[in-house]
Design a protein around this motif. Structure first.
Motif, short mmCIF file in Angstrom:
data_model
loop_
_atom_site.label_atom_id
_atom_site.label_comp_id
_atom_site.label_asym_id
_atom_site.label_seq_id
_atom_site.Cartn_x
_atom_site.Cartn_y
_atom_site.Cartn_z
N VAL A 41 0.80 -1.23 0.00
CA VAL A 41 0.00 0.00 0.00
C VAL A 41 0.84 1.28 0.00
O VAL A 41 0.31 2.37 -0.18
CB VAL A 41 -0.98 0.03 1.20
CG1 VAL A 41 -2.01 -1.09 1.05
CG2 VAL A 41 -0.26 -0.11 2.54
N PHE A 42 2.14 1.17 0.18
CA PHE A 42 2.98 2.37 0.21
C PHE A 42 4.44 1.99 -0.02
O PHE A 42 4.92 0.99 0.52
CB PHE A 42 2.85 3.08 1.56
CG PHE A 42 3.74 4.28 1.72
CD1 PHE A 42 3.56 5.40 0.91
CD2 PHE A 42 4.75 4.29 2.66
CE1 PHE A 42 4.38 6.52 1.05
CE2 PHE A 42 5.58 5.41 2.81
CZ PHE A 42 5.39 6.52 2.01
N GLU A 44 8.24 3.92 0.08
CA GLU A 44 9.05 5.11 0.31
C GLU A 44 10.33 4.93 -0.50
O GLU A 44 11.16 4.09 -0.17
CB GLU A 44 9.37 5.24 1.80
CG GLU A 44 9.95 6.57 2.20
CD GLU A 44 10.11 6.65 3.72
OE1 GLU A 44 9.09 6.79 4.42
OE2 GLU A 44 11.25 6.54 4.20
N GLU A 62 5.60 -0.86 2.40
CA GLU A 62 4.62 -1.15 3.45
C GLU A 62 3.44 -1.88 2.84
O GLU A 62 2.88 -1.46 1.83
CB GLU A 62 4.14 0.14 4.11
CG GLU A 62 5.27 0.88 4.81
CD GLU A 62 4.81 1.64 6.03
OE1 GLU A 62 3.85 1.19 6.69
OE2 GLU A 62 5.41 2.68 6.32
N VAL A 64 -0.37 -4.09 3.77
CA VAL A 64 -1.46 -4.02 4.73
C VAL A 64 -1.01 -4.53 6.09
O VAL A 64 -1.53 -4.14 7.12
CB VAL A 64 -2.69 -4.81 4.25
CG1 VAL A 64 -3.46 -4.02 3.22
CG2 VAL A 64 -2.30 -6.16 3.68
N LYS B 290 1.18 10.87 2.35
CA LYS B 290 1.42 9.47 2.01
C LYS B 290 2.13 8.77 3.17
O LYS B 290 2.87 9.40 3.91
CB LYS B 290 2.29 9.38 0.76
CG LYS B 290 1.50 9.71 -0.50
CD LYS B 290 2.34 9.42 -1.74
CE LYS B 290 1.56 9.73 -3.00
NZ LYS B 290 0.41 8.84 -3.18
N GLY B 291 1.92 7.47 3.28
CA GLY B 291 2.56 6.72 4.36
C GLY B 291 1.52 5.86 5.04
O GLY B 291 0.35 5.85 4.65
N VAL B 292 1.96 5.13 6.05
CA VAL B 292 1.05 4.24 6.75
C VAL B 292 1.22 4.41 8.26
O VAL B 292 2.34 4.29 8.78
CB VAL B 292 1.30 2.76 6.37
CG1 VAL B 292 0.25 1.87 7.03
CG2 VAL B 292 1.27 2.56 4.86
N ARG B 294 0.95 3.18 12.03
CA ARG B 294 1.08 1.85 12.64
C ARG B 294 1.01 2.00 14.16
O ARG B 294 1.36 3.05 14.70
CB ARG B 294 2.46 1.24 12.31
CG ARG B 294 2.76 1.10 10.83
CD ARG B 294 2.11 -0.13 10.25
NE ARG B 294 2.49 -0.27 8.83
CZ ARG B 294 1.89 -1.12 8.00
NH1 ARG B 294 0.91 -1.90 8.42
NH2 ARG B 294 2.25 -1.20 6.75
N TYR B 314 -3.78 0.73 6.79
CA TYR B 314 -4.26 1.26 5.54
C TYR B 314 -5.75 0.95 5.44
O TYR B 314 -6.16 -0.18 5.68
CB TYR B 314 -3.49 0.61 4.39
CG TYR B 314 -3.99 0.99 3.02
CD1 TYR B 314 -3.66 2.23 2.46
CD2 TYR B 314 -4.77 0.12 2.26
CE1 TYR B 314 -4.11 2.57 1.18
CE2 TYR B 314 -5.22 0.45 0.99
CZ TYR B 314 -4.88 1.69 0.46
OH TYR B 314 -5.32 2.02 -0.79
N ILE B 339 6.80 9.20 11.85
CA ILE B 339 6.96 7.96 11.08
C ILE B 339 8.43 7.85 10.67
O ILE B 339 8.91 8.63 9.85
CB ILE B 339 6.05 7.94 9.83
CG1 ILE B 339 4.57 8.10 10.23
CG2 ILE B 339 6.26 6.65 9.04
CD1 ILE B 339 3.59 8.05 9.07
#
Lengths: 129, 363
Positions: A41-42, A44, A62, A64, B290-292, B294, B314, B339
């Motif tokens: 999903v991402f 970097e 990254e 899920v 953007k990013g996740v 956690r 997500y 992050i």
């Protein structure tokens, strides 16, 4: 079963490294790795122009499930990154060895590739995972 | 030794990726977790939740016992089959577990508690049963399948034993009906309509296969986690545990303060905490970059105070990253999230992101 093409080398940490005709090295993650991670999903990406050491963290993917560091398989300069992954990280799931490449590095010493596993060695290593 | 549910072979035949989940060998996905997630929001999916612990509480004092045991009040349950979500607290008001209690009658209740806390829960329930005329019986021979999504009820009903199918058509949200060993609750952990079905283990494989045949998609624990996160539902062990009380876990709504005369475990501690106005609150976060997000990432407030993400990930429905977080009450409308050393902008929202297929917050 995961696909492991034998035209390239593999790191223990699941990156692949493909030596291109122009002497640069293209890097991505293996089919086995994308399966373990699940839907991505991402991503970097590293910055073009950055110098990285072999084994240095230079990118993060990254899914899920979790974030996973990408380690450079060789020392050198990042000369290209796959910007398409910023919008569509799932390309890595669909095409880990072709469209899902992550970055290209200009290696300082191309013989470092010899330290990596060949397809057979990588397959043996991942069989138990 | 890893425990297996009765449906373990079914998961393997379907090509599930299996993981150890609190000592259970469970499917995390059967291919794409995101596809499974969307299928539940838009149509219907099913989850093997047979690892969860079912406990029947029976006896002349079953009601009094549960009124003492739980922070919510089972006296609210007057209609047969009605369910109640509650925390079970220790003396310091820390959350031992969260659970659902179904009212069968004044002397019979059914509890569904988390798998990961089973041993501790049972020990606590037995200990507290000392002065009450109750017995607690675990029901390990029941399988449990959650069928969730807008099409869940219409797919399930024809497959139930006939008499149960008729009553299942009638039950209201957060209620249950039963027939013999079959027990159907209109409950779930996804924010969608659906049923959670308990049934005898020897019927589970056949029922699972029938559901597959009518187009119910098998879904793993991965999708279960992103669905519950979007729905803003807490996960025990991540969003709360024995060191956290309901007031700082977004669960104040589950405490029955009235009637004031009711004594229950954790009450005194809870009232003291409430007087002091707990300094932490529980919020939803939407990442603006953007990013996740956690679990365990640090939340940085405008006044430089810090909080922590308890669950993040997500959101397939919103295509953005979301989280639940415990933060100082001084938090404003925005904050920053650390992050990997970079501070990213997030918006503070109500911790209910998606319900019944609809996004609840402005993107």
């Amino acid at each position: 079963m995961s696909n492991t093409p034998d035209d390239r080398k593999y790191a223990d940490s699941h990156e692949w490294a493909l030596l291109e005709a122009d002497g640069t090295v293209r890097v991505g993650i293996s089919d086995h790795a994308q399966e373990l991670l699940g839907d991505l999903v991402f991503v970097e990406l590293p910055e073009v122009g950055t110098n990285v050491d072999k084994g240095e963290e230079c990118s993060v993917v990254e899914s899920v499930k979790a974030a996973s560091d990408i380690y450079s398989p060789v020392t050198g300069e990042i000369i290209a990154v796959n910007e398409a992954l910023e919008e569509e990280p799932e390309v890595i799931n669909d095409s880990p060895y072709e469209d899902g490449w992550i970055f290209v590095i200009k290696p300082a010493d191309v013989t470092e590739l010899e330290d990596l596993l060949d397809a057979e060695g990588y397959k043996n290593q991942t069989e138990d995972e | 030794m890893t425990k297996k549910t009765i449906l373990n072979n079914e998961h393997r035949e379907l090509g599930a990726r299996m993981v150890d989940f609190g000592g259970w060998d469970m499917p995390v996905n059967y291919g794409s977790q995101i596809d499974e997630h969307h299928y539940v929001r838009q149509s219907v999916g099913m989850f093997d939740v047979s690892h969860m612990t079912v406990l029947d509480v029976k006896g002349a004092q079953a009601k009094a016992y549960l009124q003492n045991l739980l922070a919510n009040d089972v006296a609210k349950l007057t209609r047969q089959g009605k369910a109640l979500y509650s925390c079970m607290l220790n003396d310091e008001a820390g959350i031992i577990d969260d659970l659902i209690a179904y009212f069968l009658d004044e002397q019979n209740y059914r509890l569904v508690v988390n798998a990961s806390t089973r041993d501790r829960d049972i020990a606590w329930l037995q200990k507290q049963a000392g002065n009450f005329d109750v017995e607690i019986n675990e029901r390990p021979a029941l399988a449990m399948i959650a069928v969730q999504g807008p099409k869940a009820r219409q797919k399930v009903r024809p497959l139930l034993p006939q008499r149960l199918g008729l009553s299942a058509a009638e039950i209201k949200p957060f209620s249950a009906c039963w027939y013999g060993e079959w027990f159907v609750g209109r409950t779930g952990y996804t924010g969608e309509d659906g049923f959670e079905i308990m049934l005898p283990e020897d019927k589970a494989e056949g029922f699972w296969k029938q559901l597959l045949e009518v187009g119910v998609k098998p879904c793993g624990l991965g999708a279960r986690d992103t669905l519950r996160l979007e729905a803003g539902m807490n996960l025990y062990g991540q969003d709360m545990d024995e060191t956290k009380n309901p007031l700082e876990s977004g669960l104040a709504w589950t405490i029955a303060w009235e009637p004031v005369g009711r004594e229950y475990i954790g009450k005194a501690a809870l009232e003291t905490i409430k007087e002091k106005a707990s300094s932490d609150k529980f919020v939803g976060l939407l990442l603006e970059e953007k990013g996740v997000l956690r679990g365990h990432q640090e939340v940085v407030l405008d006044d430089s105070s810090r909080g922590e993400i308890t669950s993040g990930g997500y959101s397939p429905t919103m295509e953005r990253s979301i989280a639940l977080a415990r933060v100082p009450a001084s938090i404003g409308e925005t904050c920053k999230i650390d992050i990997r050393g970079k501070l990213k902008n997030a918006r503070v929202v109500k911790p209910s992101f998606v319900r019944q297929g609809e996004v609840q917050i402005e993107l």
